[in-house]
Design a protein around this motif. Structure first.
Motif, PDB file in Angstrom:
ATOM      1  N   LEU A 152       0.856  -1.188   0.000  1.00 40.09           N
ATOM      2  CA  LEU A 152       0.000   0.000   0.000  1.00 40.09           C
ATOM      3  C   LEU A 152       0.893   1.240   0.000  1.00 40.09           C
ATOM      4  O   LEU A 152       1.730   1.414   0.900  1.00 40.09           O
ATOM      5  N   VAL A 153       0.736   2.068  -1.029  1.00 46.08           N
ATOM      6  CA  VAL A 153       1.479   3.332  -1.132  1.00 46.08           C
ATOM      7  C   VAL A 153       0.493   4.454  -0.792  1.00 46.08           C
ATOM      8  O   VAL A 153      -0.538   4.589  -1.456  1.00 46.08           O
ATOM      9  N   VAL A 154       0.797   5.226   0.245  1.00 53.68           N
ATOM     10  CA  VAL A 154      -0.133   6.284   0.676  1.00 53.68           C
ATOM     11  C   VAL A 154       0.456   7.651   0.347  1.00 53.68           C
ATOM     12  O   VAL A 154       1.505   8.033   0.879  1.00 53.68           O
ATOM     13  N   ASP A 155      -0.214   8.355  -0.561  1.00 53.02           N
ATOM     14  CA  ASP A 155       0.128   9.757  -0.804  1.00 53.02           C
ATOM     15  C   ASP A 155      -0.902  10.559  -0.004  1.00 53.02           C
ATOM     16  O   ASP A 155      -2.072  10.615  -0.400  1.00 53.02           O
ATOM     17  N   PRO A 156      -0.520  11.146   1.116  1.00 47.83           N
ATOM     18  CA  PRO A 156      -1.525  11.750   2.001  1.00 47.83           C
ATOM     19  C   PRO A 156      -1.975  13.121   1.491  1.00 47.83           C
ATOM     20  O   PRO A 156      -1.659  14.159   2.071  1.00 47.83           O
ATOM     21  N   VAL A 157      -2.726  13.084   0.403  1.00 49.12           N
ATOM     22  CA  VAL A 157      -3.156  14.319  -0.270  1.00 49.12           C
ATOM     23  C   VAL A 157      -4.055  15.133   0.659  1.00 49.12           C
ATOM     24  O   VAL A 157      -5.029  14.612   1.190  1.00 49.12           O
ATOM     25  N   ALA A 199       0.494   1.367   5.841  1.00 48.52           N
ATOM     26  CA  ALA A 199       1.203   1.758   4.608  1.00 48.52           C
ATOM     27  C   ALA A 199       2.596   1.132   4.526  1.00 48.52           C
ATOM     28  O   ALA A 199       3.314   1.049   5.526  1.00 48.52           O
ATOM     29  N   ASP A 200       2.963   0.709   3.317  1.00 48.21           N
ATOM     30  CA  ASP A 200       4.352   0.297   3.084  1.00 48.21           C
ATOM     31  C   ASP A 200       5.227   1.514   2.869  1.00 48.21           C
ATOM     32  O   ASP A 200       6.405   1.491   3.166  1.00 48.21           O
ATOM     33  N   ILE A 201       4.628   2.558   2.329  1.00 47.53           N
ATOM     34  CA  ILE A 201       5.343   3.843   2.242  1.00 47.53           C
ATOM     35  C   ILE A 201       4.318   4.966   2.258  1.00 47.53           C
ATOM     36  O   ILE A 201       3.223   4.822   1.699  1.00 47.53           O
ATOM     37  N   VAL A 202       4.663   6.058   2.927  1.00 50.02           N
ATOM     38  CA  VAL A 202       3.847   7.260   2.907  1.00 50.02           C
ATOM     39  C   VAL A 202       4.715   8.382   2.344  1.00 50.02           C
ATOM     40  O   VAL A 202       5.904   8.462   2.649  1.00 50.02           O
TER      41      VAL A 202
END
Ligand SMILES: Cc1ncc(COP(=O)(O)OP(=O)(O)O)c(N)n1
Ligand code: TZP
Ligand code: MG
Length: 530
Positions: free
Chosen positions: A133-138, A164-167
């Motif tokens: 899960l890639v989280v772009d915290p828009v 998340a695996d990456i934020v």
């Protein structure tokens, strides 16, 4: 997610897991599977960001992208005129439709406009397993319009980030997620990365594009153990709308293809930098921030898709570096010499032609490229970025007085292979920062092939190898009598030897290459046994 829920041995790498999964799917359908990203994000009518950016990025990176739309925005290069949130139960239905039917590798989230939508996403991920899960915290658009209000922050912090695996927050988002702390320096970004990591994501990328007063675009990557300062040049352009979405979806695409996390991040940064450079002068819309062109590859004439695989360190195992003087002396053409070296086991070829006319160099490069491509062997060009670009070779090798690796990277794009000659730890560090893929280190032994080139000996080679973050190939005076000693040292990061005269200043290139290949195989297998 941590690639959770997939019932496969944990000892398998992400890439191996993909292959196992792919072959299962193939068995079922009798077809080939394609890496798959699901983008859960908002629609941007101007098509620079959001779902549209994710679709274009995945297409450009050769990855399938399905979509779950969380909001429809009326938006252009001036700003966001209106937002229509998609009802939560309809977001849930879209998620179910995709995830119940398709094998999604990686989910990338963008605009999640309400707490309810975040919860719906998390419920779906609990029901249907994906590998990352890639989280772009828009939160705020590049035009300054709010896309997810402050009420969502605690849900992001407490429920989304731990999965998340990456934020990938920018400075403003990182600050908001951390309760409004001031982030003004690279040191502050490191602190933020560490604090965000403590909230649960496996990796954090704090993007410093908005950091005031910095000449480069500096991002901080933190994996819980190490910090990496990732730099790229700041491209002077107004066409930056959608860079955050693009970076995150490119990371997702690379993960879906099987890259490790740091590699995915580095490739994504290069991709964005190259796309910005390519699009810096295009004019779309009347606002102050335009979109860029994600599909630059289609126009740039770069056809590196044609090479079978991406560069891997094992490509360096037996590295043949040409010399037309030697080939002339033995009465053979460059193409024949290259073909024989490949037949004998050369794993990569570099055209190193110091005294040929540019036009002849280009023709030779094209002919050799055809031979190399037909065998899946990469072809690099020594010194000449222009010849590499014009011939569509797989990359370049540059020395300390040639084009700097950062500039070569910008010119060549994210896919091409870049090697840099390094004699010292500092040079090796710079090569890594500059975006190189490998370093060549030497001369290990004295040689008459390259004049005025001090030797570093086996000790110098070991020093560079131990400090290098990149794979290393040894060069200089290496031949059948000492190649075993070099490879037999079993030094970390030393992946092969690069050779000129021991292959090409010989009558029988095929036989010499075979001999050297056999010696290297023996030396590297016996060093592994020790
Ligand atoms: C694999 C590899 N390593 C080092 C070199 C030397 O490159 P450079 O220092 O630029 O010197 P020239 O080859 O240009 O004379 C190399 N070519 N290949
Ligand atoms: C190009 C180069 N860079 C460092 S040593 C060298 C020459 C290697 O040639 P040889 O394999 O004939 O010693
Ligand atoms: Mg050079």
């Amino acid at each position: 997610m941590a690639y959770g829920g997939v019932i496969l041995s944990n000892s398998l790498s992400f890439y191996q897991k993909r292959i196992v999964m792919s072959s299962r799917v193939q068995e079922k359908n009798g077809g080939a599977s394609i890496p798959h990203v699901l983008s859960v994000a908002g629609s941007d009518s101007g098509a620079g960001a959001g779902i549209q950016a994710d679709l274009k990025t995945c297409a450009a990176r050769g990855v399938y992208c399905s979509t779950v739309i969380t909001a429809v925005t009326a938006q252009n290069t001036v700003g966001v005129q209106s937002v229509h949130a998609v009802p939560e139960d309809f977001v849930a239905q879209q998620l179910k439709s995709v995830l119940s039917d398709m094998q999604v590798d990686v989910v990338k989230s963008g605009m999640l406009p309400s707490v309810g939508v975040v919860k719906v996403l998390l419920q779906s991920l609990a029901e249907f397993s994906v590998r990352a899960l890639v989280v772009d915290p828009v939160m705020v658009s590049t035009s300054g319009d709010v896309l997810a209000g402050p009420s969502i922050l605690s849900t992001f912090r407490e429920e989304l980030l731990p999965m998340a695996d990456i934020v990938t927050p920018n400075i403003k988002e990182a600050s908001a997620l951390l309760g409004g702390i001031r982030l003004e320096t690279v040191a502050d970004m490191r602190t933020a990365a560490e604090l965000l990591h403590a909230l649960g994501p496996r990796n954090v990328l704090v993007k410093g594009g908005d950091l005031p007063g910095s000449l480069d675009a500096v991002d901080i990557f933190f994996n819980g153990e190490h910090f990496y300062e990732l730099r790229s040049s700041r491209i002077k352009t107004h066409n930056t709308h959608g860079t955050g979405c693009t970076l995150a979806s490119c990371i997702a695409a690379e993960l879906a293809k099987g890259s490790p996390m740091l590699t995915a991040v580095r490739v994504a940064k290069r991709y964005v930098e190259t796309a910005l450079e390519y699009s810096k002068d295009i004019l779309i819309g009347n606002g102050i921030q335009g979109p860029f062109d994600h599909l630059l590859r289609l126009k740039s004439g770069s056809h590196s898709f044609h090479r079978k695989d991406a560069f891997t360190p094992s490509d360096l195992f037996l590295y043949a570096v040409t010399d037309s003087g030697m080939n002339k002396k033995w009465g053979r053409s460059m193409v024949d010499a290259v073909a024989e070296a490949i037949q004998g086991g050369a794993t990569i070829v570099q055209l190193r032609e110091k005294d040929v006319e540019t036009r002849d160099f280009l023709e030779t490069a094209k002919s050799c490229l055809a031979v190399c491509r037909s065998h899946g062997v990469p072809l690099l060009i020594n010194d000449r970025i222009d010849v590499a670009l014009a011939s569509d070779a797989d990359g370049v090798h540059v020395g300390q007085s040639d084009m700097p690796a950062t500039v070569a990277r910008t010119l060549l794009g994210p896919e091409k292979i870049i090697g840099v000659s390094c004699k010292t730890i500092e040079q090796a560090q710079q090569a890594w920062i500059g975006g190189a893929d490998y370093i060549g280190s030497g001369g290990v032994y004295s040689t008459t092939t390259k004049a005025n080139n001090p030797t570093i000996g086996l000790d110098g080679l070991k020093t560079v190898c131990s400090a290098s973050k990149l794979p290393v190939v040894a060069i200089g005076g290496i031949n059948a009598s000492n190649a075993g000693t070099v490879m037999g040292m079993g030094v970390p990061n030393l992946k092969g030897v690069a050779v000129v005269s021991a292959l090409f200043d010989r009558e029988d290139v095929l036989a010499e290459t075979k001999k050297l290949h056999a010696l290297l195989m023996e030396a590297s297998s016996s060093s592994k046994m020790q």
